[in-house]
Design a protein around this motif. Structure first.
Motif, PDB file in Angstrom:
ATOM      1  N   UNK A   1       0.833  -1.204   0.000  1.00 45.97           N
ATOM      2  CA  UNK A   1       0.000   0.000   0.000  1.00 45.97           C
ATOM      3  C   UNK A   1       0.867   1.253   0.000  1.00 45.97           C
ATOM      4  N   UNK A   2       1.889   1.261   0.859  1.00 50.88           N
ATOM      5  CA  UNK A   2       2.771   2.430   0.925  1.00 50.88           C
ATOM      6  C   UNK A   2       4.074   2.027   1.611  1.00 50.88           C
ATOM      7  N   UNK A   3       5.021   1.566   0.822  1.00 52.57           N
ATOM      8  CA  UNK A   3       6.308   1.129   1.374  1.00 52.57           C
ATOM      9  C   UNK A   3       7.260   2.314   1.477  1.00 52.57           C
ATOM     10  N   UNK A   4       8.185   2.295   2.445  1.00 52.62           N
ATOM     11  CA  UNK A   4       9.194   3.357   2.523  1.00 52.62           C
ATOM     12  C   UNK A   4      10.216   3.225   1.407  1.00 52.62           C
ATOM     13  N   UNK A   5      10.929   4.318   1.163  1.00 51.30           N
ATOM     14  CA  UNK A   5      11.926   4.346   0.099  1.00 51.30           C
ATOM     15  C   UNK A   5      13.246   4.872   0.658  1.00 51.30           C
ATOM     16  N   UNK A   6      14.277   4.032   0.649  1.00 52.86           N
ATOM     17  CA  UNK A   6      15.589   4.400   1.185  1.00 52.86           C
ATOM     18  C   UNK A   6      16.668   4.169   0.128  1.00 52.86           C
ATOM     19  N   UNK A   7      17.764   4.915   0.256  1.00 50.43           N
ATOM     20  CA  UNK A   7      18.940   4.650  -0.568  1.00 50.43           C
ATOM     21  C   UNK A   7      20.196   5.008   0.225  1.00 50.43           C
ATOM     22  N   UNK A   8      21.251   5.336  -0.452  1.00 55.37           N
ATOM     23  CA  UNK A   8      22.525   5.592   0.216  1.00 55.37           C
ATOM     24  C   UNK A   8      22.486   6.802   1.138  1.00 55.37           C
ATOM     25  N   UNK A   9      21.623   7.758   0.863  1.00 57.93           N
ATOM     26  CA  UNK A   9      21.560   8.950   1.712  1.00 57.93           C
ATOM     27  C   UNK A   9      21.169   8.584   3.141  1.00 57.93           C
ATOM     28  N   UNK A  10      20.143   7.737   3.282  1.00 56.92           N
ATOM     29  CA  UNK A  10      19.737   7.296   4.619  1.00 56.92           C
ATOM     30  C   UNK A  10      20.837   6.474   5.281  1.00 56.92           C
ATOM     31  N   UNK A  11      21.419   5.574   4.515  1.00 56.27           N
ATOM     32  CA  UNK A  11      22.471   4.717   5.072  1.00 56.27           C
ATOM     33  C   UNK A  11      23.645   5.553   5.573  1.00 56.27           C
ATOM     34  N   UNK A  12      23.990   6.581   4.814  1.00 58.78           N
ATOM     35  CA  UNK A  12      25.137   7.409   5.189  1.00 58.78           C
ATOM     36  C   UNK A  12      24.906   8.120   6.526  1.00 58.78           C
ATOM     37  N   UNK A  13      23.734   8.713   6.695  1.00 57.06           N
ATOM     38  CA  UNK A  13      23.481   9.431   7.946  1.00 57.06           C
ATOM     39  C   UNK A  13      23.310   8.474   9.126  1.00 57.06           C
ATOM     40  N   UNK A  14      22.673   7.330   8.890  1.00 62.20           N
ATOM     41  CA  UNK A  14      22.493   6.362   9.973  1.00 62.20           C
ATOM     42  C   UNK A  14      23.851   5.805  10.410  1.00 62.20           C
ATOM     43  N   UNK A  15      24.703   5.488   9.453  1.00 62.84           N
ATOM     44  CA  UNK A  15      26.045   4.990   9.801  1.00 62.84           C
ATOM     45  C   UNK A  15      26.831   6.066  10.541  1.00 62.84           C
ATOM     46  N   UNK A  16      26.707   7.308  10.105  1.00 65.74           N
ATOM     47  CA  UNK A  16      27.386   8.409  10.795  1.00 65.74           C
ATOM     48  C   UNK A  16      26.905   8.514  12.235  1.00 65.74           C
ATOM     49  N   UNK A  17      25.590   8.331  12.425  1.00 63.07           N
ATOM     50  CA  UNK A  17      25.030   8.366  13.779  1.00 63.07           C
ATOM     51  C   UNK A  17      25.584   7.214  14.621  1.00 63.07           C
ATOM     52  N   UNK A  18      25.664   6.029  14.039  1.00 60.36           N
ATOM     53  CA  UNK A  18      26.225   4.871  14.753  1.00 60.36           C
ATOM     54  C   UNK A  18      27.686   5.124  15.115  1.00 60.36           C
ATOM     55  N   UNK A  19      28.447   5.649  14.164  1.00 64.72           N
ATOM     56  CA  UNK A  19      29.862   5.915  14.412  1.00 64.72           C
ATOM     57  C   UNK A  19      30.070   6.953  15.509  1.00 64.72           C
ATOM     58  N   UNK A  20      29.106   7.879  15.635  1.00 67.45           N
ATOM     59  CA  UNK A  20      29.227   8.913  16.669  1.00 67.45           C
ATOM     60  C   UNK A  20      28.995   8.349  18.061  1.00 67.45           C
ATOM     61  N   UNK A  21      28.359   7.184  18.148  1.00 65.81           N
ATOM     62  CA  UNK A  21      27.899   6.505  19.374  1.00 65.81           C
ATOM     63  C   UNK A  21      26.704   7.202  20.021  1.00 65.81           C
ATOM     64  N   UNK A  22      26.273   8.349  19.525  1.00 63.46           N
ATOM     65  CA  UNK A  22      25.101   9.032  20.067  1.00 63.46           C
ATOM     66  C   UNK A  22      23.870   8.540  19.313  1.00 63.46           C
TER      67      UNK A  22
END
Length: 384
Positions: free
Chosen positions: A27-48
């Protein structure tokens, strides 16, 4: 539409549009690509990754700027956002809150969590949202103003707030609703959960009342996985909402002191990172959704719900009007049998046992829409 043969062109169009010859079309699936992955990984790397971090602040600022609101407060989900908004505008146990029966259950649940009760007034067929005429008639016939409060005559209970919803992203006639609420000293809180990117008279939904609340659930126009956002122009309401959502902790470098009994409703930084990347794509998402809506509306034989007068809808979910409840059910059976997700509107709240005893006006439009309207696949296409 009257038979399966008449529906096949629509089935074929949906499959062609999404480029899926076989298999599930959500019905309405989310749409992700490298932009989301980049910020999420950056957040993980920050530990915050929890409730403290730069992405929460940036996400709040971005949503505030997009909507034209002065303040935004990120929270764990839309339901808690509604609960918190009602809290800060003063809702008390045993109060009444005017709202619509045609809504997702979270709207009524957020009221009930305060030990208050919803009062259901009718919606409009054109906007799908709360009807100003029905609202005004209920207040004129069943309430009185006393000591600056709106009192329900029969029960003596205070009507403290009104929560209209911008259903499926179609804006309600919110300026007229606001005028009525002001006349009766009722606080207006907009359930804008489904309407990020929707405007009424060139003003974003959620910015008319004292507070507006968005949802970023996985099926919304943009998503943070879970999450919600309060918006307001009232600096004190924003401050209080943020304070209560963060355990009412008094700022200090190391001491843990709290000055109110409060909540932990904070959006994690990890979710906010996802939301920030999604916000960067929101204009493109909205443009694609408008194109899909136009394609549906130009399909022969379909009666589609279109954005109402003076409104720019985000077309979160496209809505098809069937001729009868029997036809609706047959269409739903066909689509879902073909692995194409389609769904009816929600069972109206007054038809659920948990809310069947609530006060209500006559609800003919609510019941008519619930019996006839079907939502069609409406998500954007993800591009590699």
């Amino acid at each position: 539409m009257s038979n399966h043969q008449a529906w096949l062109p629509l089935i074929n169009f949906i499959r062609q549009h999404y480029g899926v010859a076989e298999g599930l079309i959500p019905l309405h699936a989310p749409c992700f690509d490298e932009a989301e992955k980049r910020l999420v990984v950056d957040c993980i790397d920050s530990t915050f990754v929890s409730s403290v971090g730069q992405y929460v602040t940036e996400f709040e600022q971005t949503v505030a700027e997009f909507t034209g609101a002065k303040h935004a407060v990120a929270v764990v989900n839309g339901t808690m956002g509604l609960y918190l908004a009602l809290k800060v505008v003063g809702l008390q146990p045993n109060d009444l809150v005017l709202t619509q029966s045609l809504s997702f259950v979270a709207t009524a649940n957020a009221i009930k969590m305060h030990q208050a009760d919803p009062v259901f007034v009718d919606v409009e067929r054109e906007t799908l949202g709360l009807c100003p005429d029905s609202l005004n008639a209920f207040l004129a016939e069943q309430t009185q103003l006393k000591n600056g409060q709106c009192i329900h005559r029969q029960t003596g209970r205070v009507i403290r707030a009104c929560v209209p919803m911008h259903t499926l992203g179609f804006p309600a006639r919110i300026d007229q609703i606001l005028e009525i609420c002001n006349q009766y000293h009722v606080a207006l809180v907009e359930d804008a959960a489904e309407s990020l990117g929707s405007f009424y008279k060139a003003q974003h939904t959620g910015t008319f009342g004292k507070m507006g609340v968005f949802s970023f659930n996985g099926n919304k126009v943009i998503t943070t996985g879970g999450g919600g956002m309060l918006i307001t122009d009232d600096t004190e309401l924003a401050r209080h909402a943020k304070h209560l959502s963060t355990t009412a902790k008094i700022p200090h470098a190391w001491l843990f002191e709290h000055d109110e009994a409060a909540y932990n409703m904070r959006m994690p930084n990890l979710n906010a990172a996802l939301g920030l990347a999604q916000m960067q794509k929101l204009p493109a998402f909205l443009a694609e959704k408008h194109q899909l809506a136009q394609a549906y509306q130009q399909s022969p034989g379909l009666v589609m719900i279109k954005q109402p007068k003076n409104a720019q809808a985000n077309y979160w979910l496209n809505a098809l009007q069937c001729e009868s409840e029997v036809e609706r059910d047959a269409f739903l059976e066909l689509c879902n049998g073909q692995n194409i997700q389609a769904r009816p509107l929600w069972t109206p709240m007054h038809q659920l046992p948990i809310y069947a005893d609530c006060l209500r006006s006559e609800l003919p439009n609510t019941e008519w829409l619930a019996a006839l309207v079907v939502n069609l696949p409406s998500g954007v296409k993800c591009h590699d």
